[in-house]
Write a protein that holds these residues in place. Structure first.
Motif, PDB file in Angstrom:
ATOM      1  N   LEU A 183      23.935  -9.856  17.233  1.00  0.00           N
ATOM      2  CA  LEU A 183      23.944  -9.230  18.562  1.00  0.00           C
ATOM      3  C   LEU A 183      25.363  -9.050  19.105  1.00  0.00           C
ATOM      4  O   LEU A 183      25.562  -8.307  20.069  1.00  0.00           O
ATOM      5  N   ASP A 184      26.344  -9.732  18.498  1.00  0.00           N
ATOM      6  CA  ASP A 184      27.734  -9.576  18.931  1.00  0.00           C
ATOM      7  C   ASP A 184      28.437  -8.426  18.219  1.00  0.00           C
ATOM      8  O   ASP A 184      29.586  -8.106  18.549  1.00  0.00           O
ATOM      9  N   ASN A 185      27.774  -7.818  17.243  1.00  0.00           N
ATOM     10  CA  ASN A 185      28.352  -6.723  16.490  1.00  0.00           C
ATOM     11  C   ASN A 185      28.587  -5.506  17.388  1.00  0.00           C
ATOM     12  O   ASN A 185      27.733  -5.146  18.201  1.00  0.00           O
ATOM     13  N   ALA A 186      29.753  -4.870  17.260  1.00  0.00           N
ATOM     14  CA  ALA A 186      30.119  -3.749  18.137  1.00  0.00           C
ATOM     15  C   ALA A 186      29.148  -2.581  18.001  1.00  0.00           C
ATOM     16  O   ALA A 186      28.758  -1.948  19.001  1.00  0.00           O
ATOM     17  N   GLU A 187      28.744  -2.268  16.752  1.00  0.00           N
ATOM     18  CA  GLU A 187      27.806  -1.158  16.551  1.00  0.00           C
ATOM     19  C   GLU A 187      26.457  -1.463  17.195  1.00  0.00           C
ATOM     20  O   GLU A 187      25.829  -0.583  17.795  1.00  0.00           O
ATOM     21  N   VAL A 188      26.018  -2.708  17.082  1.00  0.00           N
ATOM     22  CA  VAL A 188      24.748  -3.105  17.687  1.00  0.00           C
ATOM     23  C   VAL A 188      24.824  -2.968  19.206  1.00  0.00           C
ATOM     24  O   VAL A 188      23.915  -2.423  19.845  1.00  0.00           O
ATOM     25  N   LYS A 189      25.905  -3.435  19.789  1.00  0.00           N
ATOM     26  CA  LYS A 189      26.070  -3.332  21.244  1.00  0.00           C
ATOM     27  C   LYS A 189      26.046  -1.879  21.698  1.00  0.00           C
ATOM     28  O   LYS A 189      25.418  -1.531  22.714  1.00  0.00           O
ATOM     29  N   SER A 190      26.732  -1.019  20.951  1.00  0.00           N
ATOM     30  CA  SER A 190      26.769   0.396  21.307  1.00  0.00           C
ATOM     31  C   SER A 190      25.385   1.037  21.192  1.00  0.00           C
ATOM     32  O   SER A 190      24.987   1.831  22.056  1.00  0.00           O
ATOM     33  N   THR A 191      24.654   0.674  20.141  1.00  0.00           N
ATOM     34  CA  THR A 191      23.305   1.221  19.946  1.00  0.00           C
ATOM     35  C   THR A 191      22.368   0.784  21.065  1.00  0.00           C
ATOM     36  O   THR A 191      21.563   1.580  21.573  1.00  0.00           O
ATOM     37  N   ILE A 192      22.460  -0.479  21.465  1.00  0.00           N
ATOM     38  CA  ILE A 192      21.614  -0.991  22.545  1.00  0.00           C
ATOM     39  C   ILE A 192      21.937  -0.281  23.861  1.00  0.00           C
ATOM     40  O   ILE A 192      21.045   0.101  24.618  1.00  0.00           O
ATOM     41  N   ALA A 193      23.229  -0.086  24.126  1.00  0.00           N
ATOM     42  CA  ALA A 193      23.632   0.596  25.361  1.00  0.00           C
ATOM     43  C   ALA A 193      23.088   2.020  25.404  1.00  0.00           C
ATOM     44  O   ALA A 193      22.589   2.492  26.440  1.00  0.00           O
TER      45      ALA A 193
END
Length: 448
Positions: free
Chosen positions: A386-396
């Motif tokens: 969940l700290d991964n940058a791509e994951v954060k961007s996808t969630i946003a």
């Protein structure tokens, strides 16, 4: 707080795996020492469900409590809310329920209640945990101060009378054909008896416990047998409890399952109309459907959300003065009556509305259409995906797409290396697409 033994609902695990006689004995000793306050004779109430391992755990806990000078009152198979109620009414210092709730017989657990019938706080559980890893031999009682144990008769009648009093006196269940599924668990005696005393025509299933069949293809987690029986007998309602009867699922006269969100809607609307809501709101968890939230808002009732777990629901209720709360799984807490979830009392509240309105259960219990909800799990080996940058961007991006039309809930499991991704909204196709993009991103991060 990181906890070694306690989860969100006591200590739970495989019998003779995590839950051993040695652990049960030490829990009895540790909890007994923590709750010996004041100079009176201390006592603990112990109840259980119908699992084979209940005998083993019960005897070990009796040894633990008596070894530190606590008297033990054994009440046998009883619903969890009954044990909480009896702890307070019998003026005990502590209550214990030996149960793994809706799990199958191989598991068991230990739930603890304080003297007022409430589950223990994190701080008290921490005190008990610290003692569990200590050598407690030096704190055992002297021979003359050991505790005694005795079995208590008549407690079933106490709970039946308590439950009956939660139904308004001007409401009878006469004329209702009720099928009740007790999950071969703790409520197999008391609930059919109470329904009969209230005037219902009662058909009981899941009332032949043998130590192995608790929750097996029956009860609130497997209501298919109840649905078939309701349709077969043309009953008015089906009531499905779980193994310790602290949760309930309803089946309407058509055999359709009614979950905890719909039950919360029924109770909240009825109580608001009767002026019984302490505040214009109820408490549920982040897992409750957005359809429930919108329905309540349309009736001037706020939905306050908490983390998953009935203990967190109750904490929010007590902290802010709400008297109704629950979970989609069927844990319904009504603090006017009980200190924990009580499946049977919740069912009686629904029956009261059915009788009061003179309408069918399907009409009473279908107050809103649930929004499509998609839940997927992503397993990972290590790290924090969940700290991964791509994951954060996808969630946003997903939250932006759902804005105003749904919601996302993404949380790591508290018991296994799994991240749960839940999305719900007005458009099922959109929700599926949003959830799948997040799951894909998490999968890539977990594999990296």
């Amino acid at each position: 707080m990181s906890r070694k033994y306690f989860g969100t609902d006591g200590i739970r695990g495989r019998a003779n795996g995590l839950i051993t006689p040695e652990l049960a004995l030490k829990v009895g000793q540790a909890a007994g020492l923590v709750f010996q306050r004041g100079d009176h004779r201390h006592r603990v109430v112990i109840g259980k469900d119908t699992r084979l391992s209940g005998y083993m755990i019960e005897n070990a806990m009796v040894a633990g409590f008596t070894s530190v000078g606590m008297d033990v009152l054994l009440v046998g198979p009883m619903p969890t809310p009954a044990v909480a109620m009896l702890t307070k009414s019998m003026r005990a210092d502590l209550g214990v329920m030996i149960s793994a709730s809706h799990n199958l017989f191989e598991d068991n657990g230990i739930k603890l209640f304080g003297p007022l019938g409430f589950k223990l706080s994190d701080d008290v559980e921490k005190q008990i945990e610290e003692l569990l890893d200590d050598n407690l031999d030096r704190q055992l009682s002297q021979s003359a101060n050991l505790g005694r144990a005795r079995r208590i008769d008549g407690v079933h009648d106490r709970y039946i009378e308590f439950a009956k009093r939660t139904l308004p006196r001007d409401i009878s269940l006469e004329g209702l054909r009720v099928v009740v599924d007790c999950a071969n668990g703790a409520a197999y005696k008391v609930v059919p008896e109470a329904l009969w005393e209230l005037g219902a025509d009662v058909i009981s299933i899941g009332v032949e416990p043998d130590g192995f069949n608790i929750n097996k293809e029956c009860g609130s987690t497997a209501p298919e047998a109840l649905s078939r029986k309701v349709r077969e007998l043309r009953a008015d309602i089906g009531i499905a409890l779980d193994g310790d009867a602290d949760r309930v699922i309803i089946v309407d006269e058509r055999g359709h399952v009614v979950d905890g969100d719909q039950l919360l809607a029924v109770i909240a609307q009825s109580w608001k109309e009767d002026g019984r809501l302490a505040k214009p709101g109820i408490v549920s968890t982040v897992m409750s459907n957005l359809g429930l939230e919108r329905f309540l808002q349309s009736h001037g009732i706020e939905l306050i959300r908490t983390a998953v777990g009935d203990r967190y629901v109750l904490e929010q209720m007590m902290k802010n003065g709400y008297n109704v709360g629950g979970e989609p799984s069927g844990h319904i807490i009504m603090s006017d009556y009980a200190t924990t979830g009580d499946g049977f009392v919740a069912a009686l509240q629904v029956l009261a509305v059915v009788q009061k309105l003179g309408r069918s259960v399907s009409e009473v219990c279908h107050l809103f259409d649930p929004l499509p909800q998609i839940l997927k799990n992503v397993r990972y080996r290590s790290g924090k995906p969940l700290d991964n940058a791509e994951v954060k961007s996808t969630i946003a991006a997903a939250e932006q797409r759902l804005n105003g039309h749904g919601r996302l809930l993404i949380r790591p499991s508290g018991t296994e290396p799994v991240i749960r991704v839940m999305g719900e909204g007005d458009d099922r196709v959109m929700v599926e697409e949003v959830v799948d993009t997040i799951v894909d991103a998490l999968g890539h991060a977990a594999a990296a």
